[in-house]
Design a protein around this motif. Structure first.
Motif, PDB file in Angstrom:
ATOM      1  N   CYS A 132      30.124 -30.691 -19.327  1.00  0.00           N
ATOM      2  CA  CYS A 132      29.175 -30.128 -19.973  1.00  0.00           C
ATOM      3  C   CYS A 132      28.533 -29.052 -18.911  1.00  0.00           C
ATOM      4  O   CYS A 132      28.646 -28.751 -17.963  1.00  0.00           O
ATOM      5  N   GLY A 133      27.731 -27.931 -19.304  1.00  0.00           N
ATOM      6  CA  GLY A 133      27.483 -27.644 -18.158  1.00  0.00           C
ATOM      7  C   GLY A 133      25.903 -26.351 -19.311  1.00  0.00           C
ATOM      8  O   GLY A 133      26.007 -26.625 -19.771  1.00  0.00           O
ATOM      9  N   ASP A 134      25.402 -25.425 -18.055  1.00  0.00           N
ATOM     10  CA  ASP A 134      24.245 -24.471 -18.690  1.00  0.00           C
ATOM     11  C   ASP A 134      24.304 -23.197 -17.599  1.00  0.00           C
ATOM     12  O   ASP A 134      23.635 -24.020 -16.176  1.00  0.00           O
ATOM     13  N   LEU A 135      24.841 -22.350 -17.702  1.00  0.00           N
ATOM     14  CA  LEU A 135      25.173 -21.231 -16.981  1.00  0.00           C
ATOM     15  C   LEU A 135      23.466 -20.846 -16.618  1.00  0.00           C
ATOM     16  O   LEU A 135      23.061 -19.832 -15.730  1.00  0.00           O
ATOM     17  N   PHE A 136      22.462 -20.915 -17.238  1.00  0.00           N
ATOM     18  CA  PHE A 136      21.189 -20.106 -16.369  1.00  0.00           C
ATOM     19  C   PHE A 136      20.615 -21.645 -15.845  1.00  0.00           C
ATOM     20  O   PHE A 136      19.350 -21.336 -15.685  1.00  0.00           O
ATOM     21  N   ASP A 137      20.999 -22.834 -15.325  1.00  0.00           N
ATOM     22  CA  ASP A 137      20.722 -23.608 -14.402  1.00  0.00           C
ATOM     23  C   ASP A 137      21.066 -23.551 -13.283  1.00  0.00           C
ATOM     24  O   ASP A 137      21.947 -24.890 -13.398  1.00  0.00           O
ATOM     25  N   ALA A 138      20.174 -23.672 -12.497  1.00  0.00           N
ATOM     26  CA  ALA A 138      20.787 -23.553 -11.456  1.00  0.00           C
ATOM     27  C   ALA A 138      21.198 -25.468 -10.925  1.00  0.00           C
ATOM     28  O   ALA A 138      22.363 -25.558 -10.022  1.00  0.00           O
ATOM     29  N   ALA A 139      20.727 -26.413 -11.345  1.00  0.00           N
ATOM     30  CA  ALA A 139      21.132 -27.796 -11.009  1.00  0.00           C
ATOM     31  C   ALA A 139      22.100 -27.518 -11.723  1.00  0.00           C
ATOM     32  O   ALA A 139      23.175 -28.396 -11.041  1.00  0.00           O
ATOM     33  N   ARG A 140      21.943 -27.400 -13.034  1.00  0.00           N
ATOM     34  CA  ARG A 140      23.641 -27.733 -13.989  1.00  0.00           C
ATOM     35  C   ARG A 140      25.115 -26.797 -13.376  1.00  0.00           C
ATOM     36  O   ARG A 140      25.767 -27.809 -13.519  1.00  0.00           O
ATOM     37  N   VAL A 141      24.542 -26.094 -12.911  1.00  0.00           N
ATOM     38  CA  VAL A 141      25.615 -25.427 -12.882  1.00  0.00           C
ATOM     39  C   VAL A 141      26.242 -25.863 -11.116  1.00  0.00           C
ATOM     40  O   VAL A 141      27.446 -26.372 -11.100  1.00  0.00           O
ATOM     41  N   ARG A 142      25.513 -26.317 -10.622  1.00  0.00           N
ATOM     42  CA  ARG A 142      25.471 -27.119  -9.554  1.00  0.00           C
ATOM     43  C   ARG A 142      26.517 -28.385  -9.264  1.00  0.00           C
ATOM     44  O   ARG A 142      27.797 -28.352  -9.150  1.00  0.00           O
ATOM     45  N   GLN A 143      26.136 -29.391 -10.935  1.00  0.00           N
ATOM     46  CA  GLN A 143      26.605 -29.852 -11.369  1.00  0.00           C
ATOM     47  C   GLN A 143      28.176 -29.600 -11.973  1.00  0.00           C
ATOM     48  O   GLN A 143      28.813 -30.055 -11.290  1.00  0.00           O
ATOM     49  N   SER A 144      28.448 -28.979 -11.937  1.00  0.00           N
ATOM     50  CA  SER A 144      29.387 -28.144 -13.044  1.00  0.00           C
ATOM     51  C   SER A 144      30.838 -27.512 -11.942  1.00  0.00           C
ATOM     52  O   SER A 144      31.988 -28.305 -11.692  1.00  0.00           O
ATOM     53  N   VAL A 145      29.799 -27.340 -11.002  1.00  0.00           N
ATOM     54  CA  VAL A 145      31.354 -26.086 -10.078  1.00  0.00           C
ATOM     55  C   VAL A 145      31.085 -27.526  -8.958  1.00  0.00           C
ATOM     56  O   VAL A 145      32.035 -27.159  -8.331  1.00  0.00           O
ATOM     57  N   ALA A 146      30.836 -28.499  -8.712  1.00  0.00           N
ATOM     58  CA  ALA A 146      30.537 -29.595  -7.620  1.00  0.00           C
ATOM     59  C   ALA A 146      32.424 -29.477  -7.411  1.00  0.00           C
ATOM     60  O   ALA A 146      32.707 -31.034  -8.436  1.00  0.00           O
ATOM     61  N   GLY A 147      32.892 -29.504  -6.169  1.00  0.00           N
ATOM     62  CA  GLY A 147      34.410 -30.526  -6.076  1.00  0.00           C
ATOM     63  C   GLY A 147      35.385 -29.045  -6.559  1.00  0.00           C
ATOM     64  O   GLY A 147      36.787 -28.973  -7.004  1.00  0.00           O
ATOM     65  N   GLY A 148      35.220 -28.035  -6.816  1.00  0.00           N
ATOM     66  CA  GLY A 148      35.900 -27.030  -7.364  1.00  0.00           C
ATOM     67  C   GLY A 148      36.103 -26.055  -6.017  1.00  0.00           C
ATOM     68  O   GLY A 148      34.682 -26.296  -5.603  1.00  0.00           O
ATOM     69  N   ASP A 149      37.589 -25.112  -6.168  1.00  0.00           N
ATOM     70  CA  ASP A 149      37.614 -23.882  -5.057  1.00  0.00           C
ATOM     71  C   ASP A 149      37.180 -23.017  -5.005  1.00  0.00           C
ATOM     72  O   ASP A 149      37.177 -22.364  -4.647  1.00  0.00           O
ATOM     73  N   VAL A 150      36.938 -22.725  -6.438  1.00  0.00           N
ATOM     74  CA  VAL A 150      36.507 -20.943  -7.178  1.00  0.00           C
ATOM     75  C   VAL A 150      36.141 -20.951  -8.655  1.00  0.00           C
ATOM     76  O   VAL A 150      36.920 -22.176  -9.394  1.00  0.00           O
ATOM     77  N   VAL A 151      35.542 -20.237  -8.875  1.00  0.00           N
ATOM     78  CA  VAL A 151      34.526 -19.942 -10.404  1.00  0.00           C
ATOM     79  C   VAL A 151      35.529 -18.772 -10.930  1.00  0.00           C
ATOM     80  O   VAL A 151      34.708 -17.696  -9.986  1.00  0.00           O
ATOM     81  N   ALA A 152      35.790 -19.115 -12.356  1.00  0.00           N
ATOM     82  CA  ALA A 152      35.625 -17.555 -12.768  1.00  0.00           C
ATOM     83  C   ALA A 152      34.892 -17.537 -13.813  1.00  0.00           C
ATOM     84  O   ALA A 152      34.280 -18.432 -14.743  1.00  0.00           O
ATOM     85  N   CYS A 153      33.262 -16.675 -13.621  1.00  0.00           N
ATOM     86  CA  CYS A 153      32.177 -16.856 -15.561  1.00  0.00           C
ATOM     87  C   CYS A 153      32.761 -15.368 -16.044  1.00  0.00           C
ATOM     88  O   CYS A 153      33.083 -14.240 -15.062  1.00  0.00           O
ATOM     89  N   LEU A 154      33.261 -15.670 -17.023  1.00  0.00           N
ATOM     90  CA  LEU A 154      33.106 -14.272 -17.827  1.00  0.00           C
ATOM     91  C   LEU A 154      32.587 -13.688 -18.532  1.00  0.00           C
ATOM     92  O   LEU A 154      31.872 -14.125 -19.776  1.00  0.00           O
ATOM     93  N   LEU A 155      31.473 -13.097 -18.389  1.00  0.00           N
ATOM     94  CA  LEU A 155      30.068 -12.897 -18.338  1.00  0.00           C
ATOM     95  C   LEU A 155      29.887 -12.061 -19.715  1.00  0.00           C
ATOM     96  O   LEU A 155      29.075 -11.982 -20.545  1.00  0.00           O
ATOM     97  N   ASP A 156      31.367 -11.351 -20.372  1.00  0.00           N
ATOM     98  CA  ASP A 156      30.939 -10.654 -21.676  1.00  0.00           C
ATOM     99  C   ASP A 156      31.688 -11.880 -23.324  1.00  0.00           C
ATOM    100  O   ASP A 156      32.321 -11.448 -23.738  1.00  0.00           O
ATOM    101  N   ALA A 157      31.871 -13.083 -21.982  1.00  0.00           N
ATOM    102  CA  ALA A 157      32.581 -13.788 -23.247  1.00  0.00           C
ATOM    103  C   ALA A 157      31.724 -14.846 -24.231  1.00  0.00           C
ATOM    104  O   ALA A 157      30.469 -14.598 -24.072  1.00  0.00           O
ATOM    105  N   PRO A 158      32.323 -14.904 -25.774  1.00  0.00           N
ATOM    106  CA  PRO A 158      31.391 -15.942 -26.536  1.00  0.00           C
ATOM    107  C   PRO A 158      30.949 -17.064 -26.185  1.00  0.00           C
ATOM    108  O   PRO A 158      31.463 -18.062 -25.655  1.00  0.00           O
ATOM    109  N   GLY A 159      30.102 -17.461 -26.490  1.00  0.00           N
ATOM    110  CA  GLY A 159      30.050 -19.087 -26.720  1.00  0.00           C
ATOM    111  C   GLY A 159      29.930 -19.595 -24.931  1.00  0.00           C
ATOM    112  O   GLY A 159      30.173 -21.032 -24.873  1.00  0.00           O
ATOM    113  N   LEU A 160      29.398 -18.783 -23.780  1.00  0.00           N
ATOM    114  CA  LEU A 160      29.288 -19.326 -23.078  1.00  0.00           C
ATOM    115  C   LEU A 160      28.476 -20.521 -22.677  1.00  0.00           C
ATOM    116  O   LEU A 160      27.511 -20.631 -23.621  1.00  0.00           O
ATOM    117  N   ALA A 161      29.035 -21.782 -21.855  1.00  0.00           N
ATOM    118  CA  ALA A 161      28.101 -23.066 -21.996  1.00  0.00           C
ATOM    119  C   ALA A 161      26.397 -22.536 -21.508  1.00  0.00           C
ATOM    120  O   ALA A 161      25.859 -21.765 -20.347  1.00  0.00           O
TER     121      ALA A 161
END
Length: 216
Positions: free
Chosen positions: A55-84
């Protein structure tokens, strides 16, 4: 079975429910990497080896930190429907230009705090090469996003969003080439080439701090 010589990359993906998101999941898992899809609805994707959901929230920096922690690379598709967005029920909403700027600002802050540096940002960035669009919201949002990235510590790449087709899923991109009906085979192969290009950029460390367009 994983090849022991293949370094595993953990891709954190915002926009997994889009056609390009499905192509990226298929491509990274084909390369024996791991994908962490950030969703509002954790049941939206069937569990597969190499695929996790959070789970995540792309508009909340703290939630983003929790979501991406431990990852190596992030891909964000800004034009995608249903972003978290931290919603209880998933909605196939598309972000307006100003909302995209807010989302990227939270994404940058969360990634920097988590210590995850590599970012592929996919969106309507071709407007950056169109001076006649200067007064339009899309161009203004793209410039604001570029300014925010240039002021960050991230190692970013802007990618022009390819023409997409709704309804394509991970299963479509897992089929052998040429096995789909002609009306689906062309967009599947085109989006698969874009996904492979992004994976190659990540692997070879190309076009950091640049704006790219994949011609397919």
């Amino acid at each position: 079975m994983k090849n022991a010589e293949t370094p595993v990359v953990k891709l954190v993906l915002y926009g997994a429910m889009s056609s390009l998101g499905s192509a990226l999941m298929a491509e990274f898992m084909r390369r024996q990497h791991e994908v962490i899809a950030i969703l509002d609805d954790l049941t939206a994707l069937e569990p597969l080896p190499g695929l996790r959901t959070k789970c995540g929230d792309l508009f909340d920096a703290a939630r983003v930190r929790q979501s991406v922690a431990g990852g190596d690379v992030v891909a964000c598709l800004l034009d995608a429907p249903g972003l978290a967005m931290g919603l209880e029920q998933q909605e196939n909403l598309l972000l307006e230009p100003r909302e995209q700027v807010r989302a990227v600002e939270a994404l940058i802050a969360g990634m920097q705090t988590a210590g995850v540096r590599r970012l592929f940002l996919v969106g309507n960035f071709e407007v950056l090469d169109q001076p006649e669009m200067e007064a339009y919201p899309d161009r203004q949002a793209a410039e604001a996003i570029l300014d925010a990235l240039q002021g960050s510590t991230l190692r970013w790449t802007l990618v022009n969003a390819p023409q997409s087709v709704s309804g394509l899923t991970l299963e479509h991109f897992s089929q052998p080439a040429g096995s789909l009906p002609p009306k689906l085979d062309e967009p599947v192969q085109r989006l698969a080439r874009v996904a492979a290009g992004i994976a190659d950029e990540q692997q070879l460390n190309l076009h950091v701090g640049e704006h790219v367009n994949f011609v397919c």
